[in-house]
Write a protein that holds these residues in place. Structure first.
Motif, PDB file in Angstrom:
ATOM      1  N   ILE A 122       0.859  -1.185   0.000  1.00 57.51           N
ATOM      2  CA  ILE A 122       0.000   0.000   0.000  1.00 57.51           C
ATOM      3  C   ILE A 122       0.897   1.237   0.000  1.00 57.51           C
ATOM      4  O   ILE A 122       1.823   1.338   0.804  1.00 57.51           O
ATOM      5  N   ILE A 123       0.624   2.125  -0.913  1.00 56.94           N
ATOM      6  CA  ILE A 123       1.408   3.360  -0.975  1.00 56.94           C
ATOM      7  C   ILE A 123       0.477   4.567  -0.847  1.00 56.94           C
ATOM      8  O   ILE A 123      -0.708   4.489  -1.168  1.00 56.94           O
ATOM      9  N   LYS A 124       1.052   5.674  -0.375  1.00 53.71           N
ATOM     10  CA  LYS A 124       0.259   6.897  -0.202  1.00 53.71           C
ATOM     11  C   LYS A 124       0.549   7.926  -1.284  1.00 53.71           C
ATOM     12  O   LYS A 124      -0.327   8.709  -1.639  1.00 53.71           O
ATOM     13  N   GLU A 125       1.777   7.938  -1.772  1.00 52.88           N
ATOM     14  CA  GLU A 125       2.153   8.944  -2.760  1.00 52.88           C
ATOM     15  C   GLU A 125       2.869   8.304  -3.941  1.00 52.88           C
ATOM     16  O   GLU A 125       3.644   7.353  -3.770  1.00 52.88           O
ATOM     17  N   TYR A 152      -9.651   9.071  -8.281  1.00 60.59           N
ATOM     18  CA  TYR A 152      -8.702   9.465  -7.241  1.00 60.59           C
ATOM     19  C   TYR A 152      -7.315   9.718  -7.820  1.00 60.59           C
ATOM     20  O   TYR A 152      -6.682  10.735  -7.519  1.00 60.59           O
ATOM     21  N   LYS A 157      -5.179  13.242  -7.277  1.00 61.92           N
ATOM     22  CA  LYS A 157      -3.726  13.244  -7.179  1.00 61.92           C
ATOM     23  C   LYS A 157      -3.043  13.883  -8.385  1.00 61.92           C
ATOM     24  O   LYS A 157      -1.839  14.160  -8.343  1.00 61.92           O
ATOM     25  N   VAL A 353      -3.759   1.374  -3.128  1.00 60.16           N
ATOM     26  CA  VAL A 353      -4.021   2.437  -2.161  1.00 60.16           C
ATOM     27  C   VAL A 353      -5.054   1.914  -1.174  1.00 60.16           C
ATOM     28  O   VAL A 353      -5.805   0.988  -1.478  1.00 60.16           O
ATOM     29  N   ASP A 354      -5.074   2.497   0.003  1.00 62.70           N
ATOM     30  CA  ASP A 354      -6.045   2.105   1.020  1.00 62.70           C
ATOM     31  C   ASP A 354      -7.356   2.830   0.722  1.00 62.70           C
ATOM     32  O   ASP A 354      -7.477   4.038   0.926  1.00 62.70           O
ATOM     33  N   GLU A 357      -8.829   4.822   3.576  1.00 59.90           N
ATOM     34  CA  GLU A 357      -8.079   6.041   3.885  1.00 59.90           C
ATOM     35  C   GLU A 357      -8.359   7.152   2.885  1.00 59.90           C
ATOM     36  O   GLU A 357      -8.552   8.312   3.261  1.00 59.90           O
ATOM     37  N   ILE A 358      -8.384   6.820   1.598  1.00 59.81           N
ATOM     38  CA  ILE A 358      -8.542   7.868   0.582  1.00 59.81           C
ATOM     39  C   ILE A 358      -9.979   8.360   0.470  1.00 59.81           C
ATOM     40  O   ILE A 358     -10.244   9.373  -0.184  1.00 59.81           O
TER      41      ILE A 358
END
Length: 464
Positions: A122-125, A152, A157, A353-354, A357-358
């Motif tokens: 899982i990545i955020k950026e 998203y 992003k 991605v989570d 979270e997003i």
């Protein structure tokens, strides 16, 4: 008179349980037997002597019971027993156990599984790529989840997205229209669509139907078709639109151990694996690249020896791979790309991605639908209340076949949708009442053949 307890089946010198057991026994679905025990069980139902009861030992009272202690599998959803907290029930998951409080195993283990978010990193950026025209690729079906992910990545992003669509013969009209609308809404997204000839698809589907009793080859064939494209375009990352319930469902179906959800964060395992890479003159792998190679190699060559030894298997993928290999030419470009990318290190990382979270903490299906209708021109399916799977005409057929194979103990794989809809209600992606309504009206949990199966059968029977 003694009987073999419902949902336990004798197979050679083993007893196999077809169901989902309570927390203390979860995944303890196999009991190995002595030869004499197997012989006795094969004769049930029968009266047992004291000597025979002694031979069966601890099996008596658990796997071997008297008639009044036999469990009964419901024949309709109206007869089902439901979990007190979620929509799980013992009709859509025959053999589902409950604790003394009426709670199902998935709710019993909610705390223990709260961190099992994804079997890929899982990545955020995602940073802007300097080596490619694209920052990330997405396998895009036009369904709810992949459309939200497209929104998203692109709009929120601001990434340069390559959207990849395998146009299956059963793509729903709403998904087709959603894809066309997305092309108008996303100016920075490049869309690629691939189809496979009807001749080849019929060969693949006929084999798959023989193995699985349905023709669902998603997303396996899409990965095979598009991996060479990802490599040639030097795309650094790729994603699939898998929401939390789908990822966690692999654990409860005993297809992925807990370690699979933390492998990408285990530095020791990464170093150990990369030492082997370096010693064989291959460049070390970055986060997510191991998952890519493992996925693509399974599709190109079948299960590895390590996966076979582990005991974990995904019947859905294994059957899809066997069917796809009916057309070897489809796999040749994938094998070349695997070799080339493995030597060069130009491997797109398989990441996620989570979704919770997003989307503000909880991936609420109703809120997500509102967002993508407004932002992407997403078109709801005819069954507007349906939220689990929204892009395929034969999704109900897949549910029907998986359900019947499990119900009648022809497969140990619990129907994917049965686990996913239960988890979605447990984790508040949808309310319990909404989930039950979807189970009763929109999903394929039926013991009688459903009309939608004709769509699948018509394609198989079509003359070229």
């Amino acid at each position: 008179m003694y009987y073999l307890q419902n949902r336990w089946k004798l197979s050679d010198n083993k007893l196999i349980y077809y169901g989902l057991r309570n927390k203390e026994n979860m995944f303890k679905n196999t009991v190995r037997l002595k030869t004499r025990q197997a012989e006795l069980i094969s004769l049930l139902p029968k009266a047992l002597s004291d000597r025979e009861i002694s031979v069966l030992g601890s099996l008596v009272g658990e796997q071997i019971v008297t008639k009044e202690n036999l469990n009964i599998t419901p024949k309709t959803i109206k007869e089902a027993r439901f979990c007190k907290k979620c929509s799980a029930n013992n009709f859509i998951i025959p053999g589902l156990e409950f604790d003394e409080n009426g709670i199902c195993p998935m709710c019993q283990t909610m705390v223990e599984t709260k961190n099992l978010r994804s079997i890929v990193p899982i990545i955020k950026e995602i940073s802007r790529s300097k080596k490619s025209r694209f920052d990330v690729a997405l396998f895009y079906t036009g369904g709810k989840d992949s459309t939200y992910l497209l929104y998203y990545l692109s709009k929120v992003k601001g990434l340069r997205v390559l959207a990849l669509t395998w146009e299956i013969p059963y793509m729903s009209d709403s998904a087709k229209q959603s894809i066309e609308n997305a092309k108008k809404h996303f100016s920075t997204v490049e869309f690629i669509t691939r189809t496979v000839s009807k001749t080849d698809m019929q060969k693949i589907y006929k084999k798959l139907y023989e193995l699985s009793e349905n023709t669902c080859a998603c997303p396996s064939l899409a990965y095979i078709l598009f991996y060479p494209e990802l490599v040639s375009n030097r795309v650094p990352y790729f994603m699939a639109g898998n929401e939390p319930a789908q990822m966690l469902g692999l654990y409860y179906n005993n297809m992925a151990p807990k370690i699979a959800y933390s492998f990408s964060d285990n530095k020791f395992l990464q170093i150990f694996f990369n030492v082997g890479r370096v010693l064989t003159l291959h460049p070390p792998l970055k986060r997510g690249q191991f998952h890519t190679l493992a996925t693509m190699k399974q599709l190109a060559f079948g299960d590895s020896i390590f996966k076979k030894i582990s005991g974990y298997k995904n019947e859905l993928v294994s059957n899809a791979v066997a069917a796809i290999h009916q057309i070897p030419q489809i796999v040749f470009p994938l094998r070349r790309s695997i070799r080339n990318s493995s030597w060069s290190g130009n491997i797109p990382a398989f990441v996620q991605v989570d979704f919770n979270e997003i989307s503000g903490g909880i991936y609420n299906w109703n809120n997500i639908k509102e967002t993508i209708v407004k932002e992407c021109g997403w078109v709801m399916p005819d069954d507007t209340a349906k939220g689990l799977h929204t892009s395929c005409k034969i999704e109900k057929c897949k549910e029907f076949s998986q359900f019947n194979r499990f119900y009648y103990c022809r497969s140990q794989m619990i129907p994917f949708s049965a686990i996913e809809i239960s988890l979605a209600s447990r984790d508040k992606n949808i309310t319990r009442d909404e989930a039950i309504e979807e189970i009763e009206n929109f999903l394929g949990f039926s013991l009688e053949k459903i009309p939608e199966c004709e769509v699948m059968c018509e394609f198989l029977k079509e003359k070229i």
